[in-house]
Scaffold this motif. Structure first.
Motif, mmCIF file in Angstrom:
data_model
loop_
_atom_site.group_PDB
_atom_site.id
_atom_site.type_symbol
_atom_site.label_atom_id
_atom_site.label_comp_id
_atom_site.label_asym_id
_atom_site.label_seq_id
_atom_site.Cartn_x
_atom_site.Cartn_y
_atom_site.Cartn_z
ATOM 1 N N LEU A 83 0.859 -1.181 0.000
ATOM 2 C CA LEU A 83 0.000 0.000 0.000
ATOM 3 C C LEU A 83 0.893 1.228 0.000
ATOM 4 O O LEU A 83 1.694 1.425 0.919
ATOM 5 C CB LEU A 83 -0.905 0.002 1.228
ATOM 6 N N VAL A 84 0.762 2.045 -1.036
ATOM 7 C CA VAL A 84 1.547 3.275 -1.161
ATOM 8 C C VAL A 84 0.590 4.455 -1.103
ATOM 9 O O VAL A 84 -0.373 4.524 -1.871
ATOM 10 C CB VAL A 84 2.349 3.302 -2.478
ATOM 11 N N LEU A 85 0.866 5.378 -0.191
ATOM 12 C CA LEU A 85 -0.028 6.518 0.022
ATOM 13 C C LEU A 85 0.638 7.797 -0.450
ATOM 14 O O LEU A 85 1.495 8.358 0.231
ATOM 15 C CB LEU A 85 -0.394 6.615 1.506
ATOM 16 N N ALA A 86 0.253 8.238 -1.652
ATOM 17 C CA ALA A 86 0.835 9.436 -2.245
ATOM 18 C C ALA A 86 -0.201 10.529 -2.432
ATOM 19 O O ALA A 86 0.018 11.477 -3.190
ATOM 20 C CB ALA A 86 1.481 9.091 -3.597
ATOM 21 N N ALA A 87 -1.330 10.417 -1.729
ATOM 22 C CA ALA A 87 -2.370 11.443 -1.846
ATOM 23 C C ALA A 87 -1.897 12.730 -1.192
ATOM 24 O O ALA A 87 -1.223 12.713 -0.166
ATOM 25 C CB ALA A 87 -3.651 10.960 -1.162
ATOM 26 N N SER A 88 -2.249 13.845 -1.785
ATOM 27 C CA SER A 88 -1.901 15.143 -1.195
ATOM 28 C C SER A 88 -2.806 16.205 -1.788
ATOM 29 O O SER A 88 -3.497 15.975 -2.783
ATOM 30 C CB SER A 88 -0.433 15.502 -1.455
ATOM 31 N N GLY A 89 -2.790 17.357 -1.164
ATOM 32 C CA GLY A 89 -3.506 18.505 -1.703
ATOM 33 C C GLY A 89 -2.520 19.599 -2.044
ATOM 34 O O GLY A 89 -1.304 19.449 -1.865
ATOM 35 N N SER A 90 -3.026 20.706 -2.523
ATOM 36 C CA SER A 90 -2.156 21.813 -2.931
ATOM 37 C C SER A 90 -2.185 22.961 -1.933
ATOM 38 O O SER A 90 -1.568 24.002 -2.165
ATOM 39 C CB SER A 90 -2.591 22.329 -4.308
ATOM 40 N N GLU A 91 -2.890 22.773 -0.803
ATOM 41 C CA GLU A 91 -3.026 23.853 0.165
ATOM 42 C C GLU A 91 -2.110 23.637 1.372
ATOM 43 O O GLU A 91 -1.559 22.558 1.561
ATOM 44 C CB GLU A 91 -4.479 23.948 0.633
ATOM 45 N N GLY A 92 -1.973 24.684 2.175
ATOM 46 C CA GLY A 92 -1.203 24.589 3.404
ATOM 47 C C GLY A 92 0.028 25.464 3.452
ATOM 48 O O GLY A 92 0.663 25.585 4.496
ATOM 49 N N VAL A 93 0.385 26.087 2.327
ATOM 50 C CA VAL A 93 1.577 26.938 2.276
ATOM 51 C C VAL A 93 1.168 28.390 2.515
ATOM 52 O O VAL A 93 0.123 28.837 2.056
ATOM 53 C CB VAL A 93 2.277 26.811 0.911
ATOM 54 N N GLY A 94 2.015 29.114 3.237
ATOM 55 C CA GLY A 94 1.749 30.528 3.454
ATOM 56 C C GLY A 94 2.291 31.006 4.781
ATOM 57 O O GLY A 94 2.583 30.202 5.674
ATOM 58 N N ALA A 95 2.439 32.304 4.907
ATOM 59 C CA ALA A 95 2.932 32.893 6.152
ATOM 60 C C ALA A 95 2.006 32.506 7.297
ATOM 61 O O ALA A 95 0.777 32.571 7.179
ATOM 62 C CB ALA A 95 3.013 34.407 6.013
ATOM 63 N N PHE A 96 2.598 32.116 8.416
ATOM 64 C CA PHE A 96 1.813 31.606 9.543
ATOM 65 C C PHE A 96 0.770 32.613 10.021
ATOM 66 O O PHE A 96 -0.376 32.253 10.314
ATOM 67 C CB PHE A 96 2.744 31.232 10.704
ATOM 68 N N PHE A 108 -5.181 19.266 5.869
ATOM 69 C CA PHE A 108 -5.037 18.074 6.705
ATOM 70 C C PHE A 108 -5.958 16.968 6.214
ATOM 71 O O PHE A 108 -5.575 15.793 6.185
ATOM 72 C CB PHE A 108 -5.345 18.412 8.168
ATOM 73 N N ASP A 109 -7.183 17.328 5.841
ATOM 74 C CA ASP A 109 -8.115 16.319 5.313
ATOM 75 C C ASP A 109 -7.546 15.648 4.070
ATOM 76 O O ASP A 109 -7.617 14.426 3.916
ATOM 77 C CB ASP A 109 -9.462 16.967 4.961
ATOM 78 N N ALA A 110 -6.958 16.449 3.183
ATOM 79 C CA ALA A 110 -6.505 15.946 1.889
ATOM 80 C C ALA A 110 -5.309 15.021 2.002
ATOM 81 O O ALA A 110 -5.113 14.145 1.153
ATOM 82 C CB ALA A 110 -6.165 17.113 0.956
ATOM 83 N N LYS A 111 -4.508 15.177 3.068
ATOM 84 C CA LYS A 111 -3.325 14.332 3.186
ATOM 85 C C LYS A 111 -3.339 13.489 4.458
ATOM 86 O O LYS A 111 -3.464 12.273 4.387
ATOM 87 C CB LYS A 111 -2.052 15.171 3.128
ATOM 88 N N PHE A 112 -3.239 14.116 5.616
ATOM 89 C CA PHE A 112 -3.134 13.319 6.849
ATOM 90 C C PHE A 112 -4.359 12.438 7.065
ATOM 91 O O PHE A 112 -4.234 11.223 7.233
ATOM 92 C CB PHE A 112 -2.927 14.237 8.053
ATOM 93 N N TRP A 113 -5.543 13.035 7.059
ATOM 94 C CA TRP A 113 -6.737 12.231 7.331
ATOM 95 C C TRP A 113 -7.020 11.256 6.209
ATOM 96 O O TRP A 113 -7.545 10.155 6.447
ATOM 97 C CB TRP A 113 -7.930 13.125 7.616
ATOM 98 N N ALA A 114 -6.660 11.610 4.987
ATOM 99 C CA ALA A 114 -6.812 10.666 3.876
ATOM 100 C C ALA A 114 -5.937 9.438 4.100
ATOM 101 O O ALA A 114 -6.356 8.297 3.860
ATOM 102 C CB ALA A 114 -6.452 11.339 2.559
#
Length: 246
Positions: A83-96, A108-114
């Motif tokens: 099982l290879v998990l390469a799912a990701s989204g394009s969001e999450g980058v930016g000044a804190f 988080f939904d698109a990668k960690f929770w997925a």
């Protein structure tokens, strides 16, 4: 190298997020090495393209965050060896200071929770000597400004590795942590700006080049197939963790 017929393959790989980038490169590599490879993606258009370019890959349209759908797919496949998990989204980058928390939750939904939902769903169908390989990113262990959001996501993914390697044993659990990779993940950046950014980054990297998806896929395949490797995060970052990008 010729690709063995899926009907004669003795091992089965399931690649989540396997329709582009490192996921697709990994799917192609595992297929070339003899696996029957199933790829999962959200977009029908990309899956239809793969029917032409990569007919040896078994294609499925599903959302990795939908545990019941992934579980039904795994039940249809039967035993999953890798099982290879390469799912990701394009969001999450930016000044804190400016991070939109709703956006960060989506990321988080698109990668960690997925990844969590997928492993739980596929677990009953994993071979006893099978493997789980997560794809994280070197942002989890570097200090690049503007990456606090994605760093937290990737660190959360990597935090799964050691406890799951013990809890799910003898199933092996690893992660691969790439740095800069020339994949469609960067498609939101204008081409001229992307080329300039890659040139600047490559000059700072010890390897002096931006990784290809195929280079990282070789490391993912190692983690997925080496029977003596578990509980490990493999850094396939070209030395990004050692470089200064200031």
């Amino acid at each position: 190298m010729s690709t063995p017929s899926p009907d004669t393959a003795t091992t089965t790989a399931l690649v989540i997020g396997g329709t582009s980038g490192v996921g697709l490169a990994t799917a192609r590599l595992l297929a070339a090495r003899g696996d029957r490879v199933h790829v999962v993606g959200r977009g029908k258009e990309r899956l239809d393209e793969l029917a032409v370019t990569d007919p040896e890959l078994v294609r499925h349209q599903a959302d990795a965050t939908d545990g019941p759908a992934i579980g039904a797919l795994a039940a249809e496949i039967g035993t999953v060896d890798r099982l290879v998990l390469a799912a990701s989204g394009s969001e999450g980058v930016g000044a804190f200071a400016d991070l939109d928390l709703a956006m960060l939750r989506r990321a988080f939904d698109a990668k960690f929770w997925a990844h969590v939902a997928t492993v739980q769903a596929v677990l009953p169908y994993l071979a006893p000597d099978g493997s789980v390989t997560f794809l994280s990113a070197i942002t989890a262990r570097t200090g690049l400004p503007g990456t606090a959001g994605v760093a937290a996501i990737n660190a959360a993914v990597e935090a799964l590795v050691k406890p799951l390697a013990v809890e799910l044993a003898p199933v092996r659990v690893n992660a691969v942590s790439p740095g800069y990779v020339d994949t469609p993940w960067w498609s939101g950046v204008p081409e001229d700006a992307r080329r300039a950014m890659f040139a600047q980054a490559a000059a700072a990297l010890p390897v002096r080049h931006i990784a290809t998806a195929e280079e990282v896929a070789e490391v993912v395949a190692l983690a997925a197939t080496n029977t003596n490797l578990t509980g490990t995060v493999l850094e396939a970052d070209g030395g990004a963790r050692l470089a200064s990008f200031g």
